[in-house]
Design an enzyme around this catalytic site. Structure first.
Site, PDB file in Angstrom:
ATOM      1  N   LYS A  47      63.782  42.218  42.064  1.00  0.00           N
ATOM      2  CA  LYS A  47      62.479  42.115  42.727  1.00  0.00           C
ATOM      3  C   LYS A  47      61.395  42.351  41.676  1.00  0.00           C
ATOM      4  O   LYS A  47      61.235  43.471  41.190  1.00  0.00           O
ATOM      5  CB  LYS A  47      62.352  43.151  43.847  1.00  0.00           C
TER       6      LYS A  47
ATOM      7  N   ALA B  63      64.527  36.593  21.200  1.00  0.00           N
ATOM      8  CA  ALA B  63      63.336  35.816  21.548  1.00  0.00           C
ATOM      9  C   ALA B  63      62.628  36.468  22.745  1.00  0.00           C
ATOM     10  O   ALA B  63      62.290  37.646  22.701  1.00  0.00           O
ATOM     11  CB  ALA B  63      63.732  34.363  21.826  1.00  0.00           C
ATOM     12  N   TYR B  64      62.410  35.719  23.824  1.00  0.00           N
ATOM     13  CA  TYR B  64      61.702  36.236  24.998  1.00  0.00           C
ATOM     14  C   TYR B  64      62.385  37.489  25.540  1.00  0.00           C
ATOM     15  O   TYR B  64      61.734  38.455  25.959  1.00  0.00           O
ATOM     16  CB  TYR B  64      61.641  35.133  26.052  1.00  0.00           C
ATOM     17  N   ASN B  65      63.711  37.488  25.514  1.00  0.00           N
ATOM     18  CA  ASN B  65      64.471  38.646  25.989  1.00  0.00           C
ATOM     19  C   ASN B  65      64.046  39.931  25.289  1.00  0.00           C
ATOM     20  O   ASN B  65      63.863  40.973  25.923  1.00  0.00           O
ATOM     21  CB  ASN B  65      65.967  38.388  25.767  1.00  0.00           C
TER      22      ASN B  65
ATOM     23  N   ASP C  80      60.738  27.618  14.887  1.00  0.00           N
ATOM     24  CA  ASP C  80      61.859  27.804  15.809  1.00  0.00           C
ATOM     25  C   ASP C  80      61.753  26.903  17.036  1.00  0.00           C
ATOM     26  O   ASP C  80      62.772  26.446  17.566  1.00  0.00           O
ATOM     27  CB  ASP C  80      61.936  29.268  16.247  1.00  0.00           C
ATOM     28  N   GLY C  81      60.531  26.641  17.510  1.00  0.00           N
ATOM     29  CA  GLY C  81      60.367  25.751  18.657  1.00  0.00           C
ATOM     30  C   GLY C  81      60.868  24.351  18.371  1.00  0.00           C
ATOM     31  O   GLY C  81      61.480  23.701  19.230  1.00  0.00           O
TER      32      GLY C  81
ATOM     33  N   SER D 136      61.180  40.524  23.779  1.00  0.00           N
ATOM     34  CA  SER D 136      59.804  40.846  24.167  1.00  0.00           C
ATOM     35  C   SER D 136      59.747  41.536  25.526  1.00  0.00           C
ATOM     36  O   SER D 136      58.834  42.318  25.797  1.00  0.00           O
ATOM     37  CB  SER D 136      58.958  39.570  24.209  1.00  0.00           C
TER      38      SER D 136
ATOM     39  N   ASN E  29      68.239  29.220  23.965  1.00  0.00           N
ATOM     40  CA  ASN E  29      67.814  30.622  23.954  1.00  0.00           C
ATOM     41  C   ASN E  29      67.930  31.292  25.317  1.00  0.00           C
ATOM     42  O   ASN E  29      68.527  32.350  25.438  1.00  0.00           O
ATOM     43  CB  ASN E  29      66.363  30.740  23.476  1.00  0.00           C
ATOM     44  N   GLU E  30      67.315  30.674  26.325  1.00  0.00           N
ATOM     45  CA  GLU E  30      67.300  31.324  27.634  1.00  0.00           C
ATOM     46  C   GLU E  30      66.882  30.379  28.744  1.00  0.00           C
ATOM     47  O   GLU E  30      66.239  29.359  28.515  1.00  0.00           O
ATOM     48  CB  GLU E  30      66.372  32.552  27.645  1.00  0.00           C
TER      49      GLU E  30
END
Length: 284
Positions: free
Chosen positions: A167, A181-183, A70-71, A185, A139-140
């Site tokens: 914050k 993806a990161y979201n 994917d990368g 996780s 992705n983000e």
């Protein structure tokens, strides 16, 4: 053969020589180039992420075959985004959430491509700007702390309207395609990949009341951090964000284009790749 529709660019991530799969990638690359020729396609290699340098070469291709995980696909999609070219992934590696096909299925995929039996998926992409520097994200976009200690305050606006101050360690602004993806996780929601929206997911927020937020893609967003921060694009590129300097994010006028099998089903992919809805004890 000079037909543009028969020209395929082959992209291998430039850092692949550092990959544990280097030998497998090298062997696969030669096999793929031979297969493309056998199937009647013109082809050329790109192993750089410099879309400006390779602009003339990129224009020659109908589509890009991305060999790796994917990368690799994300890097190729950003590189070709301004040229409005579709990509398709041939998985070599682990997850392959975005991949269209395994290596052993590539011949059938190419034959379907010649017969127009492949679907084109168009996904929302992000266009970001810091000062005079613009960039795309598939992705983000992540606003992250530069310092290991302390809390980062991020003021968020939709148009000219402030709507929140985050914050914590930072903030993810994800596309629907990147929601898995990161979201994910960071405990953000899964949003169907073809939706038109932004997903804002705080990272380790200081407040118990902060939750992920889904916004319609008609908004132009801006973010300011109270101290110097980092802006990370798809986990692959970084930019400096100075204290109180605005980061602008909007829907890109150009979509992310992926070629996929007609039989590909998003919910089936979630189950196969992420074990969505399965028992934690189920063996893969």
């Amino acid at each position: 053969m000079k037909d543009l529709n028969k020209t395929i660019g082959v992209f291998v991530r430039p850092t692949h020589h550092q990959n544990a799969l280097f030998k497998e990638l090298e062997q696969a690359k030669e096999w793929v180039l031979t297969l493309l020729e056998d199937e009647g396609f013109e082809s050329f290699m790109i192993d750089s992420l410099d879309g400006a340098k390779d602009a003339q070469l990129i224009k020659k291709a109908y589509a890009f075959l991305c060999l790796g995980g994917d990368g690799t696909i994300l890097g190729a999609l950003r590189m070709t985004h301004a040229h409005n070219k579709p990509c398709f992934g041939v998985r070599i590696g682990n997850l392959g959430f975005l991949s269209a096909v395994e290596l052993n299925g590539l011949k059938d995929f190419l034959q379907d491509l010649k017969q127009n039996r492949i679907k084109l998926e168009e996904h929302l992409a992000l266009e970001g700007r810091i000062g005079n520097t613009s960039f795309y994200a598939i992705n983000e976009i992540v606003i992250a702390k530069k310092k290991a200690l302390g809390v980062l305050d991020i003021k968020a606006c939709a148009g000219h309207t402030p709507f929140n101050t985050y914050k914590g360690d930072g903030l993810i602004i994800a596309t629907p395609l990147g929601s898995t993806a990161y979201n994910l996780s960071a405990h953000g929601p899964i949003v169907h990949a073809l939706s038109q929206s932004y997903i804002l997911t705080p990272l380790c927020d200081f407040s118990l009341t902060q939750r992920p937020l889904v916004l319609g893609a008609e908004f132009c967003l801006s973010f300011c951090a109270h101290e110097d921060a980092l802006v990370v694009i798809d986990g692959q590129a970084t930019y400096d964000l100075k204290a109180n300097q605005p980061l602008y994010i909007q829907k890109s006028p150009t979509t992310t284009k992926l070629l996929q099998k007609n039989s590909r089903d998003y919910f089936k992919v979630l189950k196969e790749k992420l074990l969505w809805g399965e028992s934690p004890n189920k063996k893969r």
